[in-house]
Design a protein around this motif. Structure first.
Motif, PDB file in Angstrom:
ATOM      1  N   ASN A  56       0.858  -1.170   0.000  1.00  0.00           N
ATOM      2  CA  ASN A  56       0.000   0.000   0.000  1.00  0.00           C
ATOM      3  C   ASN A  56       0.903   1.230   0.000  1.00  0.00           C
ATOM      4  O   ASN A  56       1.541   1.537   0.998  1.00  0.00           O
ATOM      5  CB  ASN A  56      -0.907  -0.004   1.240  1.00  0.00           C
ATOM      6  N   ALA A  57       0.986   1.897  -1.149  1.00  0.00           N
ATOM      7  CA  ALA A  57       1.802   3.105  -1.263  1.00  0.00           C
ATOM      8  C   ALA A  57       0.930   4.314  -0.984  1.00  0.00           C
ATOM      9  O   ALA A  57      -0.062   4.545  -1.667  1.00  0.00           O
ATOM     10  CB  ALA A  57       2.417   3.208  -2.656  1.00  0.00           C
ATOM     11  N   GLY A  58       1.285   5.075   0.029  1.00  0.00           N
ATOM     12  CA  GLY A  58       0.604   6.321   0.334  1.00  0.00           C
ATOM     13  C   GLY A  58       1.362   7.481  -0.282  1.00  0.00           C
ATOM     14  O   GLY A  58       2.336   7.284  -1.014  1.00  0.00           O
ATOM     15  N   SER A  59       0.963   8.676   0.040  1.00  0.00           N
ATOM     16  CA  SER A  59       1.613   9.842  -0.548  1.00  0.00           C
ATOM     17  C   SER A  59       3.068   9.969  -0.100  1.00  0.00           C
ATOM     18  O   SER A  59       3.918  10.412  -0.864  1.00  0.00           O
ATOM     19  CB  SER A  59       0.844  11.108  -0.202  1.00  0.00           C
ATOM     20  N   SER A  60       3.378   9.573   1.133  1.00  0.00           N
ATOM     21  CA  SER A  60       4.762   9.645   1.606  1.00  0.00           C
ATOM     22  C   SER A  60       5.144   8.411   2.425  1.00  0.00           C
ATOM     23  O   SER A  60       6.070   8.457   3.219  1.00  0.00           O
ATOM     24  CB  SER A  60       4.957  10.900   2.459  1.00  0.00           C
ATOM     25  N   SER A  61       4.414   7.329   2.197  1.00  0.00           N
ATOM     26  CA  SER A  61       4.690   6.116   2.962  1.00  0.00           C
ATOM     27  C   SER A  61       4.513   4.879   2.096  1.00  0.00           C
ATOM     28  O   SER A  61       3.936   4.932   1.011  1.00  0.00           O
ATOM     29  CB  SER A  61       3.762   6.025   4.180  1.00  0.00           C
ATOM     30  N   ARG A  65      -3.027  -1.937  -3.459  1.00  0.00           N
ATOM     31  CA  ARG A  65      -4.208  -1.083  -3.464  1.00  0.00           C
ATOM     32  C   ARG A  65      -3.853   0.188  -4.238  1.00  0.00           C
ATOM     33  O   ARG A  65      -2.822   0.803  -4.007  1.00  0.00           O
ATOM     34  CB  ARG A  65      -4.596  -0.706  -2.020  1.00  0.00           C
ATOM     35  N   VAL A  66      -4.722   0.558  -5.161  1.00  0.00           N
ATOM     36  CA  VAL A  66      -4.532   1.782  -5.929  1.00  0.00           C
ATOM     37  C   VAL A  66      -5.682   2.716  -5.579  1.00  0.00           C
ATOM     38  O   VAL A  66      -6.842   2.304  -5.566  1.00  0.00           O
ATOM     39  CB  VAL A  66      -4.508   1.482  -7.456  1.00  0.00           C
ATOM     40  N   VAL A  67      -5.384   3.970  -5.280  1.00  0.00           N
ATOM     41  CA  VAL A  67      -6.401   4.912  -4.824  1.00  0.00           C
ATOM     42  C   VAL A  67      -7.478   5.138  -5.878  1.00  0.00           C
ATOM     43  O   VAL A  67      -8.663   5.069  -5.589  1.00  0.00           O
ATOM     44  CB  VAL A  67      -5.769   6.265  -4.410  1.00  0.00           C
ATOM     45  N   HIS A  68      -7.066   5.414  -7.111  1.00  0.00           N
ATOM     46  CA  HIS A  68      -8.069   5.714  -8.133  1.00  0.00           C
ATOM     47  C   HIS A  68      -7.845   4.861  -9.373  1.00  0.00           C
ATOM     48  O   HIS A  68      -6.892   5.046 -10.096  1.00  0.00           O
ATOM     49  CB  HIS A  68      -8.030   7.182  -8.513  1.00  0.00           C
ATOM     50  N   GLY A  69      -8.739   3.919  -9.571  1.00  0.00           N
ATOM     51  CA  GLY A  69      -8.648   3.029 -10.717  1.00  0.00           C
ATOM     52  C   GLY A  69      -9.709   3.296 -11.768  1.00  0.00           C
ATOM     53  O   GLY A  69      -9.912   2.484 -12.668  1.00  0.00           O
ATOM     54  N   ILE A 116      -4.275   3.139 -15.309  1.00  0.00           N
ATOM     55  CA  ILE A 116      -4.054   3.754 -13.992  1.00  0.00           C
ATOM     56  C   ILE A 116      -3.172   4.993 -14.133  1.00  0.00           C
ATOM     57  O   ILE A 116      -3.407   6.011 -13.481  1.00  0.00           O
ATOM     58  CB  ILE A 116      -3.442   2.731 -13.015  1.00  0.00           C
ATOM     59  N   GLU A 117      -2.191   4.924 -14.998  1.00  0.00           N
ATOM     60  CA  GLU A 117      -1.295   6.060 -15.230  1.00  0.00           C
ATOM     61  C   GLU A 117      -2.073   7.272 -15.739  1.00  0.00           C
ATOM     62  O   GLU A 117      -1.843   8.404 -15.309  1.00  0.00           O
ATOM     63  CB  GLU A 117      -0.209   5.647 -16.229  1.00  0.00           C
ATOM     64  N   ARG A 118      -3.039   7.038 -16.645  1.00  0.00           N
ATOM     65  CA  ARG A 118      -3.859   8.136 -17.179  1.00  0.00           C
ATOM     66  C   ARG A 118      -4.728   8.787 -16.103  1.00  0.00           C
ATOM     67  O   ARG A 118      -5.135   9.926 -16.244  1.00  0.00           O
ATOM     68  CB  ARG A 118      -4.742   7.642 -18.322  1.00  0.00           C
ATOM     69  N   LEU A 119      -5.013   8.066 -15.032  1.00  0.00           N
ATOM     70  CA  LEU A 119      -5.852   8.584 -13.947  1.00  0.00           C
ATOM     71  C   LEU A 119      -5.034   9.250 -12.844  1.00  0.00           C
ATOM     72  O   LEU A 119      -5.601   9.701 -11.849  1.00  0.00           O
ATOM     73  CB  LEU A 119      -6.678   7.451 -13.340  1.00  0.00           C
ATOM     74  N   SER A 120      -3.746   9.339 -13.010  1.00  0.00           N
ATOM     75  CA  SER A 120      -2.890   9.860 -11.947  1.00  0.00           C
ATOM     76  C   SER A 120      -3.216  11.292 -11.553  1.00  0.00           C
ATOM     77  O   SER A 120      -2.988  11.675 -10.401  1.00  0.00           O
ATOM     78  CB  SER A 120      -1.416   9.744 -12.338  1.00  0.00           C
ATOM     79  N   ASP A 121      -3.757  12.081 -12.444  1.00  0.00           N
ATOM     80  CA  ASP A 121      -4.136  13.450 -12.084  1.00  0.00           C
ATOM     81  C   ASP A 121      -5.223  13.474 -11.020  1.00  0.00           C
ATOM     82  O   ASP A 121      -5.359  14.453 -10.293  1.00  0.00           O
ATOM     83  CB  ASP A 121      -4.618  14.228 -13.314  1.00  0.00           C
ATOM     84  N   LEU A 122      -6.011  12.400 -10.918  1.00  0.00           N
ATOM     85  CA  LEU A 122      -7.085  12.343  -9.936  1.00  0.00           C
ATOM     86  C   LEU A 122      -6.558  12.003  -8.535  1.00  0.00           C
ATOM     87  O   LEU A 122      -7.225  12.298  -7.538  1.00  0.00           O
ATOM     88  CB  LEU A 122      -8.133  11.302 -10.355  1.00  0.00           C
ATOM     89  N   HIS A 141      -0.800   9.544  -4.817  1.00  0.00           N
ATOM     90  CA  HIS A 141      -0.959   8.126  -4.522  1.00  0.00           C
ATOM     91  C   HIS A 141      -0.739   7.238  -5.742  1.00  0.00           C
ATOM     92  O   HIS A 141       0.001   6.265  -5.679  1.00  0.00           O
ATOM     93  CB  HIS A 141      -2.346   7.861  -3.928  1.00  0.00           C
ATOM     94  N   ASN A 142      -1.396   7.547  -6.855  1.00  0.00           N
ATOM     95  CA  ASN A 142      -1.268   6.682  -8.024  1.00  0.00           C
ATOM     96  C   ASN A 142       0.159   6.650  -8.563  1.00  0.00           C
ATOM     97  O   ASN A 142       0.642   5.604  -8.966  1.00  0.00           O
ATOM     98  CB  ASN A 142      -2.236   7.097  -9.130  1.00  0.00           C
ATOM     99  N   GLY A 143       0.838   7.789  -8.551  1.00  0.00           N
ATOM    100  CA  GLY A 143       2.223   7.816  -9.020  1.00  0.00           C
ATOM    101  C   GLY A 143       3.117   6.922  -8.172  1.00  0.00           C
ATOM    102  O   GLY A 143       3.955   6.190  -8.690  1.00  0.00           O
TER     103      GLY A 143
END
Length: 145
Positions: A12-17, A100-104, A121-127, A131-133
């Motif tokens: 589970n990759a978070g924004s800084s974890s 787990r991916v935040v926005h799929g 998933i890469e195309r949704l990274s702006d959402l 997290h997605n990155g």
């Protein structure tokens, strides 16, 4: 050289974890439970020094502040190195990685990550840019093994 031991890595990759658990798979027929082997977490990835924790179930634990962690990919690489060094588990023993991916987007059920799913998933990274990155960086590392 190690062979696959039917281990399951949950990430589970978070924004800084980065939070990770490793399990032994059951018998595959659904009657045998999975068993937790170890947990690990890395925090402060985006605001060094990172804090790393590695705990073997009913065993040793290790906490440190690795200097080589500067993003999610290097955090995952640090975990993999510790996996081999501290738990004597080669990454080749892992048969399945769950993330787990935040926005799929329109993915509402689990999907196997292939080139098409990765690009989706890469195309949704702006959402969910933080997290997605991070998730994609870890997924790419897993796919390159």
């Amino acid at each position: 050289m190690s062979t696959k031991r039917n281990l399951i890595l949950s990430v589970n990759a978070g924004s800084s974890s980065l939070k990770i658990s490793l399990y032994t798979a059951g018998g595959g027929d659904g009657r045998e439970p999975v068993h937790l082997l170890l947990t690990s977490s890395i925090s402060n990835i985006s605001a060094p020094p990172a804090k790393f924790s590695f705990k073997v179930a009913q065993g040793t634990s290790k906490d440190d502040q690795p200097r080589d962690v500067h993003d999610h990919a290097s955090a995952f690489a640090h975990f993999l190195a510790c996996l081999g060094r501290e738990a004597e588990i080669d990454r080749a023993e892992i048969s399945c990685v769950c993330h787990r991916v935040v926005h799929g987007g329109d993915y509402t059920d689990p999907v196997l990550i292939n080139d098409e799913a990765y690009t989706h998933i890469e195309r949704l990274s702006d959402l969910a840019p933080l997290h997605n990155g991070a998730a994609l960086a870890v997924i790419k590392t897993c796919l390159l093994r």
